[in-house]
Design an enzyme around this catalytic site. Sequence first.
Site, PDB file in Angstrom:
ATOM      1  N   ASP A  46       2.713  10.298 -14.406  1.00 46.58           N
ATOM      2  CA  ASP A  46       2.182   9.061 -13.852  1.00 46.58           C
ATOM      3  C   ASP A  46       1.240   9.384 -12.702  1.00 46.58           C
ATOM      4  O   ASP A  46       1.669   9.774 -11.621  1.00 46.58           O
ATOM      5  CB  ASP A  46       3.314   8.159 -13.346  1.00 46.58           C
ATOM      6  CG  ASP A  46       2.763   6.846 -12.822  1.00 46.58           C
ATOM      7  OD1 ASP A  46       2.471   5.974 -13.661  1.00 46.58           O
ATOM      8  OD2 ASP A  46       2.582   6.706 -11.599  1.00 46.58           O
ATOM      9  N   TYR A  51      -4.058   9.039  -6.026  1.00 44.94           N
ATOM     10  CA  TYR A  51      -3.206  10.187  -5.675  1.00 44.94           C
ATOM     11  C   TYR A  51      -4.021  11.466  -5.471  1.00 44.94           C
ATOM     12  O   TYR A  51      -3.507  12.469  -4.984  1.00 44.94           O
ATOM     13  CB  TYR A  51      -2.122  10.421  -6.746  1.00 44.94           C
ATOM     14  CG  TYR A  51      -1.268   9.211  -7.054  1.00 44.94           C
ATOM     15  CD1 TYR A  51      -1.209   8.127  -6.175  1.00 44.94           C
ATOM     16  CD2 TYR A  51      -0.520   9.124  -8.225  1.00 44.94           C
ATOM     17  CE1 TYR A  51      -0.446   7.002  -6.471  1.00 44.94           C
ATOM     18  CE2 TYR A  51       0.246   8.000  -8.518  1.00 44.94           C
ATOM     19  CZ  TYR A  51       0.265   6.947  -7.636  1.00 44.94           C
ATOM     20  OH  TYR A  51       1.019   5.835  -7.926  1.00 44.94           O
ATOM     21  N   LYS A  80      -4.432   5.221 -13.144  1.00 43.78           N
ATOM     22  CA  LYS A  80      -4.725   3.871 -12.641  1.00 43.78           C
ATOM     23  C   LYS A  80      -6.108   3.768 -12.008  1.00 43.78           C
ATOM     24  O   LYS A  80      -6.581   4.735 -11.394  1.00 43.78           O
ATOM     25  CB  LYS A  80      -3.674   3.468 -11.596  1.00 43.78           C
ATOM     26  CG  LYS A  80      -2.261   3.788 -12.033  1.00 43.78           C
ATOM     27  CD  LYS A  80      -1.191   3.357 -11.065  1.00 43.78           C
ATOM     28  CE  LYS A  80       0.145   3.964 -11.437  1.00 43.78           C
ATOM     29  NZ  LYS A  80       0.426   5.261 -10.845  1.00 43.78           N
ATOM     30  N   HIS A 113      -4.405  -0.800 -10.699  1.00 49.17           N
ATOM     31  CA  HIS A 113      -3.384  -0.365  -9.739  1.00 49.17           C
ATOM     32  C   HIS A 113      -2.820  -1.540  -8.914  1.00 49.17           C
ATOM     33  O   HIS A 113      -1.612  -1.638  -8.706  1.00 49.17           O
ATOM     34  CB  HIS A 113      -3.988   0.700  -8.813  1.00 49.17           C
ATOM     35  CG  HIS A 113      -2.987   1.634  -8.217  1.00 49.17           C
ATOM     36  ND1 HIS A 113      -3.263   2.955  -7.953  1.00 49.17           N
ATOM     37  CD2 HIS A 113      -1.716   1.453  -7.814  1.00 49.17           C
ATOM     38  CE1 HIS A 113      -2.181   3.533  -7.435  1.00 49.17           C
ATOM     39  NE2 HIS A 113      -1.245   2.638  -7.331  1.00 49.17           N
ATOM     40  N   SER A 168      -0.415  -3.057 -12.673  1.00 49.51           N
ATOM     41  CA  SER A 168       0.610  -2.646 -11.720  1.00 49.51           C
ATOM     42  C   SER A 168       0.579  -3.579 -10.522  1.00 49.51           C
ATOM     43  O   SER A 168      -0.500  -4.051 -10.128  1.00 49.51           O
ATOM     44  CB  SER A 168       0.330  -1.205 -11.276  1.00 49.51           C
ATOM     45  OG  SER A 168       1.303  -0.791 -10.352  1.00 49.51           O
ATOM     46  N   ASN A 169       1.749  -3.852  -9.970  1.00 46.73           N
ATOM     47  CA  ASN A 169       1.866  -4.696  -8.777  1.00 46.73           C
ATOM     48  C   ASN A 169       1.395  -6.131  -9.001  1.00 46.73           C
ATOM     49  O   ASN A 169       1.009  -6.820  -8.056  1.00 46.73           O
ATOM     50  CB  ASN A 169       1.107  -4.070  -7.595  1.00 46.73           C
ATOM     51  CG  ASN A 169       1.690  -2.731  -7.205  1.00 46.73           C
ATOM     52  OD1 ASN A 169       2.881  -2.622  -6.936  1.00 46.73           O
ATOM     53  ND2 ASN A 169       0.877  -1.679  -7.200  1.00 46.73           N
ATOM     54  N   SER A 218      12.106   4.223  -7.638  1.00 46.25           N
ATOM     55  CA  SER A 218      13.465   3.899  -8.110  1.00 46.25           C
ATOM     56  C   SER A 218      14.531   4.186  -7.068  1.00 46.25           C
ATOM     57  O   SER A 218      15.637   3.670  -7.171  1.00 46.25           O
ATOM     58  CB  SER A 218      13.796   4.735  -9.344  1.00 46.25           C
ATOM     59  OG  SER A 218      12.956   4.394 -10.403  1.00 46.25           O
TER      60      SER A 218
HETATM   61  P1  NAD Z   1      10.804   7.964  -5.862  1.00 46.71           P
HETATM   62  O1  NAD Z   1      11.675   6.763  -5.839  1.00 46.71           O
HETATM   63  O2  NAD Z   1      10.627   8.718  -7.115  1.00 46.71           O
HETATM   64  O3  NAD Z   1      11.382   8.891  -4.699  1.00 46.71           O
HETATM   65  C1  NAD Z   1      10.845  10.091  -4.342  1.00 46.71           C
HETATM   66  C2  NAD Z   1      11.699  10.666  -3.225  1.00 46.71           C
HETATM   67  O4  NAD Z   1      13.036  10.868  -3.683  1.00 46.71           O
HETATM   68  C3  NAD Z   1      11.211  12.008  -2.756  1.00 46.71           C
HETATM   69  O5  NAD Z   1      11.484  12.081  -1.359  1.00 46.71           O
HETATM   70  C4  NAD Z   1      12.078  12.986  -3.520  1.00 46.71           C
HETATM   71  O6  NAD Z   1      12.243  14.198  -2.852  1.00 46.71           O
HETATM   72  C5  NAD Z   1      13.391  12.238  -3.600  1.00 46.71           C
HETATM   73  N1  NAD Z   1      14.146  12.597  -4.827  1.00 46.71           N
HETATM   74  C6  NAD Z   1      13.653  12.691  -6.078  1.00 46.71           C
HETATM   75  N2  NAD Z   1      14.621  12.997  -6.958  1.00 46.71           N
HETATM   76  C7  NAD Z   1      15.784  13.107  -6.220  1.00 46.71           C
HETATM   77  C8  NAD Z   1      17.114  13.395  -6.570  1.00 46.71           C
HETATM   78  N3  NAD Z   1      17.472  13.628  -7.824  1.00 46.71           N
HETATM   79  N4  NAD Z   1      18.026  13.428  -5.575  1.00 46.71           N
HETATM   80  C9  NAD Z   1      17.684  13.191  -4.291  1.00 46.71           C
HETATM   81  N5  NAD Z   1      16.418  12.890  -3.905  1.00 46.71           N
HETATM   82  C10 NAD Z   1      15.474  12.851  -4.870  1.00 46.71           C
HETATM   83  O7  NAD Z   1       9.457   7.533  -5.225  1.00 46.71           O
HETATM   84  P2  NAD Z   1       7.941   7.353  -5.460  1.00 46.71           P
HETATM   85  O8  NAD Z   1       7.239   8.659  -5.446  1.00 46.71           O
HETATM   86  O9  NAD Z   1       7.566   6.306  -4.490  1.00 46.71           O
HETATM   87  O10 NAD Z   1       7.822   6.701  -6.901  1.00 46.71           O
HETATM   88  C11 NAD Z   1       7.744   7.472  -8.071  1.00 46.71           C
HETATM   89  C12 NAD Z   1       6.369   7.428  -8.686  1.00 46.71           C
HETATM   90  O11 NAD Z   1       5.999   6.078  -8.939  1.00 46.71           O
HETATM   91  C13 NAD Z   1       5.227   7.940  -7.795  1.00 46.71           C
HETATM   92  O12 NAD Z   1       5.178   9.339  -7.721  1.00 46.71           O
HETATM   93  C14 NAD Z   1       4.037   7.320  -8.484  1.00 46.71           C
HETATM   94  O13 NAD Z   1       3.685   8.042  -9.634  1.00 46.71           O
HETATM   95  C15 NAD Z   1       4.581   5.951  -8.865  1.00 46.71           C
HETATM   96  N6  NAD Z   1       4.253   4.905  -7.850  1.00 46.71           N
HETATM   97  C16 NAD Z   1       3.395   3.917  -8.217  1.00 46.71           C
HETATM   98  C17 NAD Z   1       3.022   2.950  -7.304  1.00 46.71           C
HETATM   99  C18 NAD Z   1       2.097   1.831  -7.721  1.00 46.71           C
HETATM  100  O14 NAD Z   1       1.570   1.129  -6.851  1.00 46.71           O
HETATM  101  N7  NAD Z   1       1.883   1.631  -9.001  1.00 46.71           N
HETATM  102  C19 NAD Z   1       3.522   2.984  -5.999  1.00 46.71           C
HETATM  103  C20 NAD Z   1       4.425   3.982  -5.652  1.00 46.71           C
HETATM  104  C21 NAD Z   1       4.780   4.931  -6.602  1.00 46.71           C
END
Ligand code: NAD
Length: 334
Positions: A46, A51, A80, A113, A168-169, A218
Site C-alpha cells: 500500500d 509516502y 494514491k 487519497h 480513501s478518507n 489498525s
Molecule cells: P499501523 O496501525 O500499521 O501501525 C504501525 C505502528 O505499529 C508502527 O509503530 C509499528 O512499529 C507498530 N507495529 C506494527 N506491527 C506491530 C506488531 N505486530 N506489534 C506491535 N507493534 C506493531 O499504522 P499506519 O502505518 O498508520 O497504517 C498502516 C498503513 O496504512 C500505512 O503504512 C499506509 O500504507 C496506510 N495509511 C493510509 C492512510 C490514508 O490516508 N489512506 C493514512 C495512514 C495510513
Amino acid sequence: MAAKGYVKLASGHQMPLVGFGLWKVPKETAADTVYNAIKNGYRLFDGAYDYQNEKEAGEGIKRAINDGLVKREEIFITTKLWNNYHQKDIAVKMAKWQNEQWGLGYIDLYLIHFPVALKYIDPAVRQYPAWWLDDAGTIETERIPIHETWQALEQVVDEGIAKSIGVSNFQAQSIYDLLTYNRHPLSSLQIEHHPYLVQPELIKLAQENGVVVTAYSSFGPQSFLELKSKRAEDAPLLFDHSTVKKVAEAHKVTPAQALLRWAIQRGIAVIPKSNNPDRLKQNLQVVDFDLSQAELDAISSLDKGLRFNDPGYYLEKKPLRIFAGGAGDSAASQ
Ligand code: NAD
C-alpha cells in the site's frame, strides 16, 4: 468466490486481505523492506505519492521478481493520487508518472487519497511532500470537484494504467454522490479503522454497495505516537487494552494479531506497517484463527469515535474539516 486470504473487488480483480503499508518506510530502506516482506509472504503493498518511496518500493518488487520469488501477477500494488493533483489532465499524468516510478507495468488499485483538492504544486519542484505549500505551513485549496478527479481515474483504467480504482478518507455523502455518476466500479474505500474508530454505518454503506473496505492504522494511536500527536499520546494503547489482551490470550496470538483478525473476519482488508522482521511476519499470520461473535463485539464496543488522521485537527493554520459531522467529529474539540 475469492481464494482464501483474498477478497474480490467490484472490478472483478482479487485483492489480498493482508498487505504491507508503506507510510513512514524510509526511502533508503524501502527496497530492502519490500523485498524482505515478499520473502515473508506479503503480496500487497500500500503506497502513495505522499509516502515518497514508490520508486524504491517498486525496485524491491522488481528484485523479488528477477530472483524468481514471485511473478508480477501475484503482486498487488495500491497507490494514491495526492491532493495537489486533482485536476483531470494532471491526475491522469500523475497516475502515468507514478506507474513509471513503480516500474511494474500497471497499478492494481489507484485511490483518490483525500476528498479535498489543494493548489497545484509542480512535482518536479515539490519540496514539501505534504499538505503544506511552504515552511510557513500555508495551505490553499482548489476549486476542483470530485467528479472531475473520479473521471480522471476512470480514464486511468481505460488506458490500462490501473486495473481497479477507489477512494480513501471519503465519508457517506460523497460516496453516495459518486455512485450516481461512476462509469467504472468503486472497488475500495480505504479508511482509518480500529476499535477506537469503528464507523459501523460507513462500513455497512460500503459493503452494501459492493465496495471493499480497507482499514488503515489498525493499531490506533500506535502509528501517531511517532508524529507526536497529542490525541494519540492521550489515548491508552490498544495493545495494552484489557479487552484486546483477553481476546489475544484466548487464541494464543498477540494483541496486534487479534486487532487485525477483528477487521479481516468482518470482510475488511488490512495493511499494517512494520519495519521489524518479527512483527512483519506475525502481522501476516492472521487468517488461520477465528474470533467468536462475542469477541468481535467486545472489541467493537471500545469505539470512542477517536480519529487520529484528521486534517481538521492537525492542520492548525487552516483546518480542513473533511470529517465534520462524522465519526470522530466531537474528538476534534479535545
Ligand atoms: P499501523 O496501525 O500499521 O501501525 C504501525 C505502528 O505499529 C508502527 O509503530 C509499528 O512499529 C507498530 N507495529 C506494527 N506491527 C506491530 C506488531 N505486530 N506489534 C506491535 N507493534 C506493531 O499504522 P499506519 O502505518 O498508520 O497504517 C498502516 C498503513 O496504512 C500505512 O503504512 C499506509 O500504507 C496506510 N495509511 C493510509 C492512510 C490514508 O490516508 N489512506 C493514512 C495512514 C495510513
